[in-house]
Structure formats: C-alpha cells, structure tokens
Enzyme design. Structure first.
Site, mmCIF file in Angstrom:
data_model
loop_
_atom_site.group_PDB
_atom_site.id
_atom_site.type_symbol
_atom_site.label_atom_id
_atom_site.label_comp_id
_atom_site.label_asym_id
_atom_site.label_seq_id
_atom_site.Cartn_x
_atom_site.Cartn_y
_atom_site.Cartn_z
ATOM 1 N N ASP A 178 0.848 -1.190 0.000
ATOM 2 C CA ASP A 178 0.000 0.000 0.000
ATOM 3 C C ASP A 178 0.879 1.233 0.000
ATOM 4 O OD1 ASP A 178 0.841 0.477 2.603
ATOM 5 O OD2 ASP A 178 -1.040 -0.146 3.529
ATOM 6 N N ASN A 186 -5.388 12.370 -0.703
ATOM 7 C CA ASN A 186 -6.801 12.580 -1.043
ATOM 8 C C ASN A 186 -7.391 13.754 -0.280
ATOM 9 O OD1 ASN A 186 -7.268 10.663 -3.019
ATOM 10 N ND2 ASN A 186 -7.808 9.052 -1.567
ATOM 11 N N ASP A 195 -5.976 9.695 -7.603
ATOM 12 C CA ASP A 195 -6.114 8.741 -8.705
ATOM 13 C C ASP A 195 -4.851 8.697 -9.560
ATOM 14 O OD1 ASP A 195 -8.641 8.124 -7.857
ATOM 15 O OD2 ASP A 195 -9.684 9.228 -9.448
ATOM 16 N N ASP A 221 -5.841 2.009 -1.820
ATOM 17 C CA ASP A 221 -4.418 1.977 -2.176
ATOM 18 C C ASP A 221 -3.793 0.623 -1.853
ATOM 19 O OD1 ASP A 221 -4.657 2.439 0.615
ATOM 20 O OD2 ASP A 221 -2.608 3.192 0.687
#
Length: 290
Positions: A178, A186, A195, A221
């Site tokens: 991750d 974000n 993204d 993620d």
C-alpha cells in the site's frame, strides 16, 4: 470467400494424421450436427475443441491453432509438420475475429479448402458470441482506474496459481503493498491527484514484476502481487526493484509517496486465507518501521 481469407503456407517436417475425408461440401445433416456441437459451450477452449473434433471428420489435418486478442487455443500444433495452412476469420462486416491454422502432412486441396470454408462459416457466430463473452469477463476482472486485475480476479487467480504450483512443485509468494499516508493526498490535494498516484503506482508494479507474476488492485491503495515461480531471492529482488522505481517515478516522487510491503511464501497445507493473513502481518510490520 467473405469470411475466410487465405493467408499463407509454411514448410516444416510431418507426423501423425487425425482424419481424412474426400468430400467437397457439407450436407444439411452434417451442418446441423456441426452447429449442435458448436452450441454446447461459450468457453473458448471448449468451443475450439468441439470445432476441431468436427473439422477432423471432413478434412485431413494433424493439429489446429486459433489466435485472437481475446484468447488462444492449440491442439497438437508442434512445429514438426510439412505444411501449416493459415486463415483469417472475418465477419460479414470484415471485423477480424482471429486466425486459425492447421498442421497438415500435405497442402490442402481445393476440396478441403471448400469444406473448411463451410466449417468456418458455421464457426463464425458461436465464435463471435464466445469472444464477446471472453471480452466482457476480462472487463469485469479489471480495475476500472488502473487497468490491472481487481479483487475478483485476485480471488480467482490465487487459488488457480496455488493449484498449479502444487502440481508443478514450484514456489509461490504473495506480496501485499500500500501507499504510506495516501489518505493525506486525497484529503489535502483531492481525489484526482490521488487517482494519478494510484495509476502511477500500478504502472510501477506492472513494470517491476516478471512476465510470470500478476498484479492486482484490491481496493483503495491496497495492491497485491502473486509471484510465481519463486526462489529464496525472488521476492526480495522484486521488492528492491519496486522501491527503486517508486523513488524514480516523477508522480510518486513529487508527492513524496513511499510504499509498505509485506510478503509471505506459500507452502503445502497453507490456505489462501492464511497466506493472505501472513502477508498482511508482514505488511503491518513493515509499516511500523516507516
């Protein structure tokens, strides 16, 4: 021939023959029997296996191969034949479905070519449906953002990979990954930037793995890589390559993103659930060191 286009012939040495027929056309009963056989499955390998069985009733050949963007089928197609006859299969609207090839002991005569024309015409519709089903399945197993495999594809692949490695006695490892502090990206920069980071990370993973490995986005993620076959050093080498490529990637480096990575080797008796749990524990330990 609007749906059967002759491409080329190659020369190589011949072996065993499947069948022989000297007819020039298929009767109505023959066509009905072929059509019934081709309607039994929409799975590509099964469809082509049924087609090969039917075609061998009328035309003498040794092996058969079908290639398309959606799939591949081959039966007894070793490169040991005197002749290979290749054909492009096109719909009536000239959309190419793929190529079909036959291994033959001798060149196909006009009677055999006429029979294959009939056979290919009967194959077109079920083949179109089959390839469309394959395409839809492929889409359903892809992550919409990154284009790599999704969680459903991971669940399907991990079981199949373990089964294969168990039979072949090859090593397999599961790597979970991750992005550290991804939530801050974000929250502070917006989901569009998030993204972009996910897409860049997926691209890094795809480039870092070997052709035999598979990469998936499980959600958010969280990513997974199935490494197979593996040796004692395989996972370490892939991990080192991933970390180096993350640091060199413009998008990830600009966002100061790094990755936590956990890996565990599969062994006989270890379930897919337990393998995932152990890789997840390793991921958590790596995250605590950051």
């Amino acid at each position: 021939m609007d749906n059967l286009s002759r491409v080329t012939s190659l020369n190589e040495p011949a072996t065993l023959s499947i069948a022989c027929n000297n007819g020039f056309t298929l009767s109505s009963d023959d066509k009905l029997e072929v059509m019934e056989a081709l309607q039994q499955s929409l799975e590509l390998k099964e469809l082509m296996r049924n087609f090969a069985t039917q075609a061998a009733r009328f035309v003498q050949f040794i092996g058969i191969r079908f290639q398309s963007e959606q799939g591949f089928f081959t039966a007894d197609f070793r490169k040991s034949s005197d002749y290979i006859e290749n054909f492009a299969l096109n719909t009536h609207h000239e959309h190419q479905l793929g190529y079909i090839s036959y291994r033959c002991a001798t060149p196909l005569d006009e009677g055999s070519l006429s029979l294959l024309d009939d056979l290919h015409r009967l194959l077109l519709l079920p083949l179109q449906h089959c390839l469309r089903m394959s395409e839809l399945k492929a889409i359903s197993l892809k992550d919409h953002l990154t284009g790599i495999g999704n969680r459903a594809y991971y669940e399907e692949s991990i079981s199949r990979s373990i089964e294969h490695c168990s039979r072949a006695e090859q090593g397999l490892a599961l790597m979970l990954l991750d992005l550290n502090d991804f939530k801050l990206i974000n929250d502070n920069l917006g989901h569009q930037v998030g993204d972009q980071a996910l897409t860049a990370f997926a691209s890094v993973l795809t480039k870092a793995i070997r052709h035999s490995d598979m990469v998936f986005r499980l959600g958010g993620d969280e990513f997974a890589i199935i490494l197979t076959p593996t040796t004692a050093d395989s996972a370490t080498l892939v991990e080192q390559r991933i970390r180096k490529m993350i640091a060199a990637d413009p998008t990830l480096a600009d966002l100061k993103l790094s990755s936590s990575i956990g890996c565990h080797n599969w062994h006989r008796g270890l379930s897919t659930t337990e393998l995932f749990r152990k890789a997840d524990v390793a991921l958590y330990k790596d995250k605590k060191r950051k």
